[in-house]
Design a protein around this motif. Structure first.
Motif, PDB file in Angstrom:
ATOM      1  N   LEU A  18      50.658  28.016  47.548  1.00  0.00           N
ATOM      2  CA  LEU A  18      49.502  27.537  48.033  1.00  0.00           C
ATOM      3  C   LEU A  18      49.036  29.628  48.207  1.00  0.00           C
ATOM      4  CD1 LEU A  18      46.520  26.895  47.080  1.00  0.00           C
ATOM      5  CD2 LEU A  18      46.511  26.911  49.949  1.00  0.00           C
ATOM      6  N   LEU A  19      48.572  29.990  47.000  1.00  0.00           N
ATOM      7  CA  LEU A  19      48.106  31.211  47.915  1.00  0.00           C
ATOM      8  C   LEU A  19      46.530  32.128  47.051  1.00  0.00           C
ATOM      9  CD1 LEU A  19      48.658  34.011  49.164  1.00  0.00           C
ATOM     10  CD2 LEU A  19      50.803  34.701  46.927  1.00  0.00           C
ATOM     11  N   GLU A  20      46.168  32.775  48.449  1.00  0.00           N
ATOM     12  CA  GLU A  20      45.003  33.370  47.388  1.00  0.00           C
ATOM     13  C   GLU A  20      44.424  34.479  48.093  1.00  0.00           C
ATOM     14  OE1 GLU A  20      41.112  30.480  46.909  1.00  0.00           O
ATOM     15  OE2 GLU A  20      42.187  29.138  48.039  1.00  0.00           O
ATOM     16  N   SER A  32      32.752  49.550  59.867  1.00  0.00           N
ATOM     17  CA  SER A  32      33.823  50.476  60.104  1.00  0.00           C
ATOM     18  C   SER A  32      35.078  49.914  59.062  1.00  0.00           C
ATOM     19  CB  SER A  32      34.007  50.346  61.249  1.00  0.00           C
ATOM     20  OG  SER A  32      35.465  50.829  61.984  1.00  0.00           O
ATOM     21  N   GLY A  33      35.739  51.156  58.526  1.00  0.00           N
ATOM     22  CA  GLY A  33      36.257  50.760  57.760  1.00  0.00           C
ATOM     23  C   GLY A  33      36.434  50.651  56.308  1.00  0.00           C
ATOM     24  N   ALA A  34      35.074  50.831  56.226  1.00  0.00           N
ATOM     25  CA  ALA A  34      34.636  50.306  54.685  1.00  0.00           C
ATOM     26  C   ALA A  34      34.757  51.343  53.483  1.00  0.00           C
ATOM     27  CB  ALA A  34      33.681  49.776  54.759  1.00  0.00           C
ATOM     28  N   ARG A  35      34.722  51.835  52.683  1.00  0.00           N
ATOM     29  CA  ARG A  35      34.794  52.644  51.592  1.00  0.00           C
ATOM     30  C   ARG A  35      34.011  51.845  50.437  1.00  0.00           C
ATOM     31  NH1 ARG A  35      41.179  52.369  52.337  1.00  0.00           N
ATOM     32  NH2 ARG A  35      40.644  51.677  49.704  1.00  0.00           N
ATOM     33  N   PRO A  36      33.562  52.847  49.817  1.00  0.00           N
ATOM     34  CA  PRO A  36      32.495  52.989  49.175  1.00  0.00           C
ATOM     35  C   PRO A  36      33.252  52.044  47.647  1.00  0.00           C
ATOM     36  CG  PRO A  36      32.658  55.004  49.550  1.00  0.00           C
ATOM     37  CD  PRO A  36      33.812  54.523  49.919  1.00  0.00           C
ATOM     38  N   GLY A  37      34.105  51.949  47.826  1.00  0.00           N
ATOM     39  CA  GLY A  37      35.014  52.007  46.280  1.00  0.00           C
ATOM     40  C   GLY A  37      35.762  50.156  46.666  1.00  0.00           C
ATOM     41  N   GLY A  38      35.291  49.387  48.076  1.00  0.00           N
ATOM     42  CA  GLY A  38      36.291  47.827  48.363  1.00  0.00           C
ATOM     43  C   GLY A  38      37.614  48.211  48.725  1.00  0.00           C
ATOM     44  N   GLU A  39      37.999  47.521  48.807  1.00  0.00           N
ATOM     45  CA  GLU A  39      39.285  46.885  48.667  1.00  0.00           C
ATOM     46  C   GLU A  39      39.933  47.555  50.270  1.00  0.00           C
ATOM     47  OE1 GLU A  39      41.296  49.246  45.447  1.00  0.00           O
ATOM     48  OE2 GLU A  39      41.572  47.163  44.235  1.00  0.00           O
ATOM     49  N   THR A  40      39.678  47.224  50.904  1.00  0.00           N
ATOM     50  CA  THR A  40      39.246  47.401  52.568  1.00  0.00           C
ATOM     51  C   THR A  40      39.296  46.333  53.324  1.00  0.00           C
ATOM     52  OG1 THR A  40      37.158  47.774  52.677  1.00  0.00           O
ATOM     53  CG2 THR A  40      38.264  49.317  52.640  1.00  0.00           C
ATOM     54  N   HIS A  41      38.744  44.748  52.874  1.00  0.00           N
ATOM     55  CA  HIS A  41      38.869  43.967  53.782  1.00  0.00           C
ATOM     56  C   HIS A  41      39.401  42.931  53.191  1.00  0.00           C
ATOM     57  CE1 HIS A  41      35.924  46.775  56.562  1.00  0.00           C
ATOM     58  NE2 HIS A  41      36.363  45.613  56.928  1.00  0.00           N
ATOM     59  N   TYR A  42      40.040  41.659  53.497  1.00  0.00           N
ATOM     60  CA  TYR A  42      40.809  40.826  52.677  1.00  0.00           C
ATOM     61  C   TYR A  42      41.496  39.352  53.750  1.00  0.00           C
ATOM     62  CZ  TYR A  42      42.219  44.286  48.914  1.00  0.00           C
ATOM     63  OH  TYR A  42      41.584  44.893  47.792  1.00  0.00           O
ATOM     64  N   ARG A  43      41.132  38.247  53.275  1.00  0.00           N
ATOM     65  CA  ARG A  43      41.595  36.878  53.403  1.00  0.00           C
ATOM     66  C   ARG A  43      42.179  36.722  52.284  1.00  0.00           C
ATOM     67  NH1 ARG A  43      39.158  33.986  56.814  1.00  0.00           N
ATOM     68  NH2 ARG A  43      36.913  35.451  56.677  1.00  0.00           N
ATOM     69  N   VAL A  44      43.802  36.255  53.069  1.00  0.00           N
ATOM     70  CA  VAL A  44      44.653  35.571  52.699  1.00  0.00           C
ATOM     71  C   VAL A  44      45.073  34.164  53.482  1.00  0.00           C
ATOM     72  CG1 VAL A  44      47.119  35.427  52.652  1.00  0.00           C
ATOM     73  CG2 VAL A  44      46.519  37.876  52.557  1.00  0.00           C
ATOM     74  N   LYS A  45      45.371  33.287  51.990  1.00  0.00           N
ATOM     75  CA  LYS A  45      44.893  31.340  52.420  1.00  0.00           C
ATOM     76  C   LYS A  45      46.546  30.828  51.465  1.00  0.00           C
ATOM     77  CE  LYS A  45      40.151  30.404  51.784  1.00  0.00           C
ATOM     78  NZ  LYS A  45      38.969  30.172  51.652  1.00  0.00           N
TER      79      LYS A  45
END
Length: 85
Positions: A18-20, A32-45
């Motif tokens: 299983l991978l998400e 903090s750490g966020a950018r306008p284009g996103g791709e900065t905060h992730y969740r891995v299952k």
């Protein structure tokens, strides 16, 4: 997309059952750490036999190592939900 790159790296490293990989950057806009284009905060299952018998700390270290390039080049936060198969 970084999500696709991270997914491929985790699939290659652990052959998970299983991978998400979920981009949660939109929840952190303005933080903090966020950018306008996103791709900065992730969740891995992820569920993989490679994690069986390992402690949570060991599993997180394995995942962080597999994603080291991403974590050092723009990923600000990584939430991990992992278990052995």
């Amino acid at each position: 997309m970084r999500k696709d790159i991270m997914t491929k790296k985790l699939q290659t490293a652990f052959a998970p059952q299983l991978l998400e990989v979920i981009d949660e950057s939109h929840f952190h806009a303005g933080h903090s750490g966020a950018r306008p284009g996103g791709e900065t905060h992730y969740r891995v299952k992820i569920t993989a036999a490679a994690f069986s018998g390992k402690t949570r700390v060991a599993i997180h270290r394995m995942i962080n190592e597999a994603l080291a390039d991403d974590l050092s080049s723009g990923v600000h936060a990584l939430a991990i939900e992992a278990k052995g198969a």
